[in-house]
Every structure is written in structure tokens, then in C-alpha cells.
Design an enzyme around this catalytic site. Structure first.
Site, PDB file in Angstrom:
ATOM      1  N   HIS A 216      18.428   1.045  16.784  1.00  0.00           N
ATOM      2  CA  HIS A 216      17.558   1.276  17.937  1.00  0.00           C
ATOM      3  C   HIS A 216      16.104   0.996  17.584  1.00  0.00           C
ATOM      4  CE1 HIS A 216      16.354   5.342  16.350  1.00  0.00           C
ATOM      5  NE2 HIS A 216      17.529   5.208  15.784  1.00  0.00           N
ATOM      6  N   PRO A 217      15.535  -0.053  18.148  1.00  0.00           N
ATOM      7  CA  PRO A 217      14.117  -0.348  17.933  1.00  0.00           C
ATOM      8  C   PRO A 217      13.258   0.691  18.632  1.00  0.00           C
ATOM      9  CG  PRO A 217      15.011  -1.811  19.578  1.00  0.00           C
ATOM     10  CD  PRO A 217      16.171  -1.011  19.057  1.00  0.00           C
ATOM     11  N   CYS A 218      12.586   1.492  17.854  1.00  0.00           N
ATOM     12  CA  CYS A 218      11.798   2.579  18.433  1.00  0.00           C
ATOM     13  C   CYS A 218      10.749   2.073  19.415  1.00  0.00           C
ATOM     14  CB  CYS A 218      11.128   3.374  17.321  1.00  0.00           C
ATOM     15  SG  CYS A 218      12.280   4.113  16.152  1.00  0.00           S
ATOM     16  N   LYS A 219      10.263   0.873  19.182  1.00  0.00           N
ATOM     17  CA  LYS A 219       9.252   0.305  20.072  1.00  0.00           C
ATOM     18  C   LYS A 219       9.691  -1.071  20.555  1.00  0.00           C
ATOM     19  CE  LYS A 219       5.403   2.840  17.982  1.00  0.00           C
ATOM     20  NZ  LYS A 219       4.082   2.740  17.324  1.00  0.00           N
TER      21      LYS A 219
END
Length: 293
Positions: A216-219
Site C-alpha cells: 500500500h503506497p501511503c502517498k
């Protein structure tokens, strides 16, 4: 599994935001997630909507559209075999502030990668100028099971993250005999550049007692904003040559105001999302060809 519990708690406590601010932030609402999922399923039939057990369902999503899934996706080689030397990668990749890399170049082609031929729709003008197509192999390659002991298969799940307002992917892997992979084995199929940045061992949130590795790409919204900026620039350049008829393909209506502003429609979000996930899992051959844009 502490990080998994913290992630679940954050998802539970974060209020649902139904407002659309895709154009300004790169984030998407639950409704836009469903819209993007419908587009993905239409363009790539190997992806399907799934329904979670009632106790695990999110009430802000339709009961039959809790997550997206593609099953039995082949992986013939481990991620390490796709990496070249550091200098080559430095030339071909641009790291963003949030740790994501804008493009990923494979050092050699995987002749067995299975990419299904998708239905043709118009391309976004000059999208290939800023997305590296070398991360994709040629369409139409025939899938062959050569009895390779390295062969693995993955079930891939895409859910909606309320805390980040972006898609979130989970991987559940199996060896060639159908035996579930251990977490450390699944980590072998994640690029070393991301293994410690974005990969986490978690319980699959749409099923009971299933261990997965989440990516999951936090940004991720920051990545989408970069894409939209480039797409908008490409469109502006194209208008200089076709100012009166900025339309692609046959029998199409003129581009909408949203498309003109961003360059990428919100329903195309997951196709671009999968393109970036391909940088994290270079050896897993799911459908993400950019021809669907």
C-alpha cells in the site's frame, strides 16, 4: 502482525469521505473506487468483483463489490532476477518524496509472462511519454506451463483504503503444488527497493484466517498527481496541433472538462495503479496493459 493490527485499527477509525477531490489530491472516494473497478473489470475480464463475508463487509461499498480479485496469476521468476545494476536503475527511475518510483525498467523480458489481449479503447495522448512501457511484455504471449519448479501463482486482491483514500493490494501466493506460500517466500516476489517501504504481513481483510502480504503506497495520491501533471502537459501540447478536434479514436465524444484538466479519467485510476504495482512485483504477470487507457 502488530503493524497489521494497527493498520486495521486506522482503517476502522478513519471516517469515510465521500467528497470527490481526485483532481486536486489524487485521492478517490468509495464511489470513485467502484467506478474505477467497473472499468477495470470491463477492460480486463481476468479481474472480477468479490463479496466478503457479511461480518467483514464495508457498508460504504456495495455488498457485491467489496474488493477486486484476479486468481492464479503466474510468477515464473523471483523479483531479484529482474533487477540490473544500481546505475541502470538510477538512470531509468525517479524516486518521489513518498518513496515511490515513477517508472521501472526491466533488464530483460520474461517470455512466459501472460498478458491477456484487452478490448481496445482510445489512448490518452502521449501517455507513453511519461510511463515506461518496458515494464510490460508484448501482448498475446501464449501461456505455457513448462514444469518450472520456480513457478508460483498468486491471488491478488484490491480493496479500498479509508485511511489513505486509495486502492490497496494484497497478495496471497501458492507454490506449483498449490501449497500456500509463507510470508518470507512471498516477499521474494517483491522488489527489494520496496520490500521494507510498502510491504507488510497482514491478515486478508476480506477473508477469515488468510495471511497475505499487503502493498500500500501511503502517498499514492502523490504519484497520481505527478501522472496528471504530465498528462495535462501532453494534452496542452497536442492541442497546439489539433485545437478544434481534441478527440481520440472513433465515435467518441469530445473530452470532458475533467479529462481535459487531469489527462487521466478517474475510472482509469486502477489501470495506472496496477502499472505502479508492477514496479513492486515485476515477476507477477497480471493484466495491466496501458492500451486500456
Amino acid at each position: 502482525m502488530l503493524r497489521s493490527k494497527l493498520s486495521s485499527l486506522r482503517e476502522y477509525l478513519t471516517p469515510i469521505n465521500h467528497n470527490s477531490n481526485y483532481e486536486t489530491s489524487g485521492e478517490i472516494s468509495p464511489e470513485e473506487f467502484v467506478q474505477a473497478g467497473d472499468y477495470l473489470v470491463y477492460k480486463f475480464p481476468t479481474w472480477q468483483w468479490g463479496s466478503a463475508p457479511k461480518k467483514l463487509q464495508k457498508d460504504f461499498l456495495p455488498p457485491d463489490k467489496q474488493f477486486l480479485i484476479t486468481k492464479h496469476v503466474p510468477s515464473y521468476q523471483r523479483a531479484q532476477s529482474y533487477l540490473g545494476n544500481t546505475e541502470d536503475l538510477a538512470e531509468d527511475e525517479e524516486e518521489l518524496d513518498d518513496g515511490w518510483v515513477k517508472s521501472h525498467r526491466l533488464t530483460h523480458e520474461d517470455p512466459k509472462r501472460d498478458i491477456a489481449t484487452d478490448k481496445k479503447v482510445p489512448d490518452i495522448e502521449d501517455l507513453d511519454d511519461f510511463i515506461d512501457e518496458d515494464a510490460e511484455d508484448a501482448d498475446g504471449e501464449e501461456f505455457q506451463d513448462l514444469g518450472n519448479s520456480n513457478l508460483r501463482r498468486y491471488d491478488l486482491y484490491i480493496t479500498y483504503s479509508t485511511s489513505y483514500r486509495v486502492p490497496k493490494m494484497y497478495l496471497v501466493g501458492f507454490n506449483d503444488n498449490g501449497i500456500p506460500l509463507l510470508p518470507h517466500q512471498m516477499f521474494e516476489d517483491i522488489s527489494g527497493d520496496y520490500r521494507d517501504k510498502t510491504a507488510t504481513i497482514e491478515n486478508l481483510p476480506v477473508s477469515f484466517n488468510t495471511t497475505s502480504v499487503s502493498i500500500h503506497p501511503c502517498k499514492h495520491s502523490s504519484v497520481m498527481k505527478v501522472l496528471m501533471k504530465h498528462a495535462k502537459t501532453s494534452r496542452e501540447k497536442a492541442r497546439e496541433f489539433e485545437p478544434e478536434a481534441f478527440v481520440t479514436g472513433e465515435n467518441l465524444e469530445p473530452a470532458t472538462e475533467t479529462t481535459q484538466d487531469t489527462g487521466i479519467r478517474v475510472d482509469q485510476y486502477l489501470v495506472v495503479f496496477l502499472k505502479f504495482i508492477a514496479s513492486v512485483t515485476p515477476g507477477i504477470g497480471y493484466d495491466y496493459t496501458m492500451d486500456a487507457l
